[in-house]
Write an enzyme that holds these catalytic residues in place. Structure first.
Site, mmCIF file in Angstrom:
data_model
loop_
_atom_site.group_PDB
_atom_site.id
_atom_site.type_symbol
_atom_site.label_atom_id
_atom_site.label_comp_id
_atom_site.label_asym_id
_atom_site.label_seq_id
_atom_site.Cartn_x
_atom_site.Cartn_y
_atom_site.Cartn_z
ATOM 1 N N ASP A 144 0.860 -1.184 0.000
ATOM 2 C CA ASP A 144 0.000 0.000 0.000
ATOM 3 C C ASP A 144 0.899 1.238 0.000
ATOM 4 O OD1 ASP A 144 -1.803 2.101 0.610
ATOM 5 O OD2 ASP A 144 -3.126 0.679 1.633
ATOM 6 N N LYS A 148 -0.401 10.033 0.560
ATOM 7 C CA LYS A 148 -0.385 11.335 1.237
ATOM 8 C C LYS A 148 0.810 11.410 2.185
ATOM 9 C CE LYS A 148 -5.382 12.019 0.992
ATOM 10 N NZ LYS A 148 -6.638 12.249 1.748
ATOM 11 N N ASP A 180 5.555 0.456 -7.781
ATOM 12 C CA ASP A 180 5.432 1.329 -8.947
ATOM 13 C C ASP A 180 5.352 2.793 -8.526
ATOM 14 O OD1 ASP A 180 2.864 0.453 -7.837
ATOM 15 O OD2 ASP A 180 1.974 1.765 -9.336
ATOM 16 N N THR A 213 2.025 -9.669 -10.984
ATOM 17 C CA THR A 213 0.797 -9.770 -10.201
ATOM 18 C C THR A 213 -0.284 -8.851 -10.750
ATOM 19 O OG1 THR A 213 1.381 -7.996 -8.667
ATOM 20 C CG2 THR A 213 2.240 -10.196 -8.183
ATOM 21 N N TYR A 215 -1.580 -6.415 -9.275
ATOM 22 C CA TYR A 215 -1.260 -5.030 -8.944
ATOM 23 C C TYR A 215 -0.249 -4.453 -9.924
ATOM 24 C CZ TYR A 215 -3.793 -5.980 -4.662
ATOM 25 O OH TYR A 215 -4.782 -6.325 -3.764
#
Length: 234
Positions: A144, A148, A180, A213, A215
């Site tokens: 994750d 921010k 990424d 994957t 993601y």
């Protein structure tokens, strides 16, 4: 004034992120009810190990094979791929998102791999009870990003997570990171060496045994460039 706090209570640990998503399919509910308990190592949760005693990795897989760790396995495709490719290694996957756990269990059934263990919770719970130097390789794939700035402390590549990871990893063990997000790369390059790792490689070329994957495929569709980093526990 007397301190009346119960010192036997477990230390509070913040967790950020989702634990549940869309309604599970009937088949996924079956996987969770029939398979998860068998694949979950004993002694990781505070419920079955209130004293947080160190557990023997050999008890997880029944022998002294090398143990690898994947932090946040998402849908489980990389985890199952590595288990099939390295049948003599035992791999423990940690993932608190129950929908991802259900997806993994379905993949395990389909692939018939037998060298996987699943902890449906925070990786810190596992790292807290593993012996020092017991992990031979670790993976952090598309974590994750918490984009921010005020949330950057929630990322895995912080001292709160990296310190326990460094403790359980053997000297010379490899820690792989795929992301990424350029700023995640920046923070990884800064924080991981501080925790006791040495950078071995980085760039846009994946490892020979890598499997792309969901993601990563999403990142490519949206025009983001994957970055792969390898560190060695010093």
């Amino acid at each position: 004034m007397t301190d009346t706090r119960d010192t036997d209570q477990p230390e509070w640990r913040n967790f950020y992120g989702r634990r549940h998503g869309k309604t599970l399919r009937p088949s996924q509910k079956i996987y969770l009810s029939e398979d998860l308990a068998t694949l979950s190592p004993a002694g990781i949760t505070r419920e079955d190990n209130p004293d947080r005693a160190i557990i023997d990795p050999a008890a997880i897989f029944g022998d002294d094979r090398p143990v690898w760790l994947e932090v946040g396995f998402g849908g489980g495709e990389h985890l199952v791929h590595m288990a099939a490719r390295y049948p003599d290694v035992g791999i423990v996957g940690c993932e608190p998102f129950i929908n991802g756990v259900a997806m993994l269990l379905g993949k395990i059934r389909a692939a018939a791999v037998t060298n996987l263990a699943v902890h449906p919770g925070d990786a810190r719970d596992l790292m807290e009870v593993l012996p020092e130097g017991s992990v031979a390789r670790a993976f952090l794939n598309y974590p994750d990003p918490w984009p921010k700035r005020r949330h950057h402390r929630r990322r895995f590549v912080t001292a709160e997570h990296l310190g326990p990871l460094a403790r359980v990893m053997a000297r010379g063990a490899e820690f792989r990171v795929a992301t990424d997000i350029p700023d995640y790369v920046r923070q990884t390059l800064r924080e991981v060496p501080r925790a006791g790792f040495v950078l071995r490689s980085q760039g846009g070329t994946a490892w020979d045994d890598w499997i792309s994957t969901r993601y990563e495929q999403k990142a490519l569709r949206e025009g983001r460039v994957p970055h792969y980093l390898s560190f060695v526990r010093s």
